[in-house]
Design a protein around this motif. Structure first.
Motif, PDB file in Angstrom:
ATOM      1  N   LEU A  13       3.916   9.446  -5.319  1.00  0.00           N
ATOM      2  CA  LEU A  13       2.486   9.737  -5.391  1.00  0.00           C
ATOM      3  C   LEU A  13       1.693   9.067  -4.280  1.00  0.00           C
ATOM      4  CD1 LEU A  13       2.001   9.041  -9.230  1.00  0.00           C
ATOM      5  CD2 LEU A  13       2.581  11.227  -8.142  1.00  0.00           C
ATOM      6  N   ALA A  14       2.350   8.345  -3.406  1.00  0.00           N
ATOM      7  CA  ALA A  14       1.685   7.386  -2.522  1.00  0.00           C
ATOM      8  C   ALA A  14       0.590   8.005  -1.666  1.00  0.00           C
ATOM      9  CB  ALA A  14       2.718   6.704  -1.623  1.00  0.00           C
ATOM     10  N   ASP A  15       0.810   9.177  -1.103  1.00  0.00           N
ATOM     11  CA  ASP A  15      -0.175   9.742  -0.190  1.00  0.00           C
ATOM     12  C   ASP A  15      -1.508   9.997  -0.895  1.00  0.00           C
ATOM     13  OD1 ASP A  15       1.649   9.639   1.855  1.00  0.00           O
ATOM     14  OD2 ASP A  15       2.188  11.767   1.762  1.00  0.00           O
ATOM     15  N   PHE A  71       3.842  -7.090   2.026  1.00  0.00           N
ATOM     16  CA  PHE A  71       3.937  -8.540   2.126  1.00  0.00           C
ATOM     17  C   PHE A  71       4.531  -9.096   0.838  1.00  0.00           C
ATOM     18  CE2 PHE A  71       0.481  -7.104   4.766  1.00  0.00           C
ATOM     19  CZ  PHE A  71       0.686  -7.784   5.957  1.00  0.00           C
ATOM     20  N   VAL A  72       5.524  -9.955   0.967  1.00  0.00           N
ATOM     21  CA  VAL A  72       6.139 -10.602  -0.182  1.00  0.00           C
ATOM     22  C   VAL A  72       5.641 -12.044  -0.218  1.00  0.00           C
ATOM     23  CG1 VAL A  72       8.269 -11.187  -1.372  1.00  0.00           C
ATOM     24  CG2 VAL A  72       8.156  -9.123   0.048  1.00  0.00           C
ATOM     25  N   TRP A  73       4.942 -12.402  -1.266  1.00  0.00           N
ATOM     26  CA  TRP A  73       4.297 -13.712  -1.418  1.00  0.00           C
ATOM     27  C   TRP A  73       5.173 -14.527  -2.364  1.00  0.00           C
ATOM     28  CZ3 TRP A  73      -1.723 -13.964  -2.133  1.00  0.00           C
ATOM     29  CH2 TRP A  73      -2.153 -15.294  -2.168  1.00  0.00           C
ATOM     30  N   VAL A  74       5.821 -15.547  -1.852  1.00  0.00           N
ATOM     31  CA  VAL A  74       6.788 -16.351  -2.609  1.00  0.00           C
ATOM     32  C   VAL A  74       6.217 -17.750  -2.827  1.00  0.00           C
ATOM     33  CG1 VAL A  74       9.113 -17.338  -2.658  1.00  0.00           C
ATOM     34  CG2 VAL A  74       8.731 -15.052  -1.686  1.00  0.00           C
ATOM     35  N   ARG A 125       0.837  -1.197   0.000  1.00  0.00           N
ATOM     36  CA  ARG A 125       0.000   0.000   0.000  1.00  0.00           C
ATOM     37  C   ARG A 125       0.874   1.250   0.000  1.00  0.00           C
ATOM     38  NH1 ARG A 125      -4.963   0.680   0.825  1.00  0.00           N
ATOM     39  NH2 ARG A 125      -4.649   2.314   2.390  1.00  0.00           N
ATOM     40  N   TRP A 126       2.115   1.075  -0.447  1.00  0.00           N
ATOM     41  CA  TRP A 126       3.046   2.193  -0.615  1.00  0.00           C
ATOM     42  C   TRP A 126       3.286   2.934   0.702  1.00  0.00           C
ATOM     43  CZ3 TRP A 126       5.282   1.898  -5.253  1.00  0.00           C
ATOM     44  CH2 TRP A 126       4.576   1.260  -6.291  1.00  0.00           C
ATOM     45  N   GLU A 127       3.270   2.164   1.791  1.00  0.00           N
ATOM     46  CA  GLU A 127       3.580   2.741   3.093  1.00  0.00           C
ATOM     47  C   GLU A 127       5.077   2.614   3.356  1.00  0.00           C
ATOM     48  OE1 GLU A 127      -0.742   1.898   5.211  1.00  0.00           O
ATOM     49  OE2 GLU A 127       0.754   0.305   5.175  1.00  0.00           O
ATOM     50  N   GLU A 128       5.537   3.287   4.355  1.00  0.00           N
ATOM     51  CA  GLU A 128       6.954   3.271   4.714  1.00  0.00           C
ATOM     52  C   GLU A 128       7.098   2.704   6.119  1.00  0.00           C
ATOM     53  OE1 GLU A 128       9.299   4.092   2.640  1.00  0.00           O
ATOM     54  OE2 GLU A 128       8.110   5.083   1.070  1.00  0.00           O
ATOM     55  N   TRP A 181      -5.033  -2.701  -2.821  1.00  0.00           N
ATOM     56  CA  TRP A 181      -3.649  -3.164  -2.821  1.00  0.00           C
ATOM     57  C   TRP A 181      -2.999  -2.877  -4.157  1.00  0.00           C
ATOM     58  CZ3 TRP A 181      -0.708  -4.525   1.130  1.00  0.00           C
ATOM     59  CH2 TRP A 181      -1.315  -5.002   2.307  1.00  0.00           C
ATOM     60  N   THR A 182      -1.698  -2.665  -4.114  1.00  0.00           N
ATOM     61  CA  THR A 182      -0.840  -2.777  -5.286  1.00  0.00           C
ATOM     62  C   THR A 182      -0.171  -4.136  -5.242  1.00  0.00           C
ATOM     63  OG1 THR A 182      -0.366  -0.470  -5.822  1.00  0.00           O
ATOM     64  CG2 THR A 182       1.401  -2.026  -6.191  1.00  0.00           C
ATOM     65  N   GLU A 183      -0.021  -4.763  -6.412  1.00  0.00           N
ATOM     66  CA  GLU A 183       0.753  -5.996  -6.517  1.00  0.00           C
ATOM     67  C   GLU A 183       1.868  -5.774  -7.524  1.00  0.00           C
ATOM     68  OE1 GLU A 183       0.363 -10.834  -7.311  1.00  0.00           O
ATOM     69  OE2 GLU A 183      -1.383  -9.530  -7.608  1.00  0.00           O
ATOM     70  N   LEU A 184       3.086  -6.126  -7.122  1.00  0.00           N
ATOM     71  CA  LEU A 184       4.264  -6.001  -7.980  1.00  0.00           C
ATOM     72  C   LEU A 184       4.707  -7.397  -8.393  1.00  0.00           C
ATOM     73  CD1 LEU A 184       6.218  -3.414  -5.789  1.00  0.00           C
ATOM     74  CD2 LEU A 184       4.545  -2.948  -7.615  1.00  0.00           C
TER      75      LEU A 184
END
Length: 417
Positions: free
Chosen positions: A303-305, A216-219, A208-211, A313-316
């Motif tokens: 641009l996150a805020d 979460f990294v889903w492997v 969610r582009w938080e700092e 969610w964003t998914e990369l």
């Protein structure tokens, strides 16, 4: 009129017919007017719509032709990946990759360059060995890998005919496990991006582009044996223990907590027997050159805020390069930046999409064909080097424009009429 799967688009076509055979499709094309194929309705725009007839191809019987010697299966275009996967697994075969949702149909997914994830895994369209379609002459045509038009037609957006069946490459059935890692910082992820995305057979980052953490990294780890070890650390993050799925609502995710299982129950994020994702949502997605991913992600972080109040969610993810002319991964290994938006503020989402596209323009971002974006013909031409070549093929095969529509003309896939 019916809506798409997510409910954000209502089809305007005056007529919808359900086809259960190739002859049904041919009869629909024997009538005058424009025609478009309709599958499981997972596009988020007017891409499938028409001023004429929509031909729903999901009514074909689930009949599959397995060629074990060639390592292929031939399937109806309207079949869902999850249904096909069950049938293949029972016979010891598998698809190399699947999308997040097993609910999507094969014809629609491959026609739009839909994908799963994995540095070495191309988009789902790259598994197409051959396809059969009913053309503007209401006759059945077949094109196979290596034929002159093949690379134009696989990711063809329905611009030249109604695809009725596809032949897909297979691999032997295999097993995977899914693990989540938390605490991976943006600093580590961007500095060691290649190491992050190479952590498994398939890797997704949910953010969610938080700092300071990416989220979460889903492997998804491919297993030789069920007791294969997986690392407890990933970059500066750690593996969670037990079943944790904070980014989906309800019990709709495939099993995550390190439990080995067959490919068809681990490659997708969501279960076939449950509502995937939010359901009531809007999606946007862009492909950039993987070598430019850290800089592109930094551009979006700025641009996150403004994005976060609209964002579920964003998914990369990543995808390997392919040679299909209109694939979003054509000619370059790609990093994929996906956004799932809440649907209650659509105008604000459109404005956010415009900001994202401006930020990603220096990186040659290509939009997912079936998701919400603001690209017009000029913008698509800047990022898709074979657009004119593909358009010429579609115009030759369909000179009267029976399979065109406003969307295809807007983005330059077909000439305006």
């Amino acid at each position: 009129m019916p809506r798409n799967w997510a409910g954000n688009y209502e089809y305007t076509a005056p007529r919808i017919v359900t086809a259960s055979t190739v002859d049904d499709v041919r009869r629909a094309l024997a009538e005058p007017g424009r025609v478009r194929a309709l599958g499981t309705r997972h596009s988020f725009t007017d891409l499938p719509d028409t001023t004429g007839t929509l031909v729903d191809v999901t009514g074909f019987a689930p009949e599959f032709e397995l060629d074990e010697g060639a390592g292929t299966v031939t399937v109806p275009a309207g079949i869902r990946y999850g249904v096909l996967a069950v049938w293949l697994h029972e016979r010891g075969w598998a698809l190399r990759n699947m999308g997040s949702l097993p609910h999507i149909n094969v014809g629609g997914a491959t026609a739009t360059g839909t994908h799963g994830s994995g540095d070495a895994n191309p988009v789902l369209s790259a598994s197409v060995r051959a396809l059969r379609y009913v053309g503007a002459d209401a006759e059945v045509h077949e094109v196979r890998r290596g034929d002159p038009d093949f690379d134009a037609l696989v990711v063809g957006l329905g611009a030249y005919g109604i695809v009725v069946s596809l032949t897909l490459d297979l691999v032997p059935a295999f097993r995977l496990r899914q693990d989540l890692y938390t605490g991976v910082s943006w600093d580590a992820a961007l500095a060691r991006y290649d190491e992050l995305t190479a952590a498994g057979y398939s890797v997704s980052v949910f953010s969610r582009w938080e700092e300071p953490s990416v989220g979460f990294v889903w492997v998804k780890t491919r297993l030789e044996a069920d007791d294969d070890a997986v690392p407890d650390a990933l970059l500066d993050g750690v593996r969670t223990h037990g079943e944790v799925s904070p980014f989906v609502e309800g019990d709709n995710a495939t099993e995550i907590g390190g439990v080995p299982g067959p490919w068809l129950l681990r490659l997708p994020h969501f279960r076939l027997d449950a509502q995937p994702s939010l359901g009531d949502e809007i999606q946007t997605e862009y492909f950039v050159d993987r070598a430019l991913a850290p800089a592109a992600l930094d551009a979006v972080r700025a641009l996150a805020d403004g994005l976060r109040p609209l964002l579920f969610w964003t998914e990369l993810r990543t995808a390997a390069a392919d040679g299909l002319w209109l694939s979003p991964a054509y000619g370059r290994d790609s990093a994929i930046i996906h956004f799932t938006w809440y649907s209650d503020r659509p105008d604000d989402v459109v404005a956010a999409v415009a900001r994202i596209e401006a930020a990603l323009e220096p990186f040659g971002a290509r939009p997912h064909w079936g998701k919400v974006h603001g690209f017009d013909r000029a913008a698509i031409e800047r990022v898709h080097p074979r657009l004119a070549d593909a358009r010429a093929v579609f115009e030759r095969l369909d000179p009267d424009g029976r399979f065109t529509n406003a969307h295809l003309e807007r983005v330059g896939v077909r000439e305006p009429r």
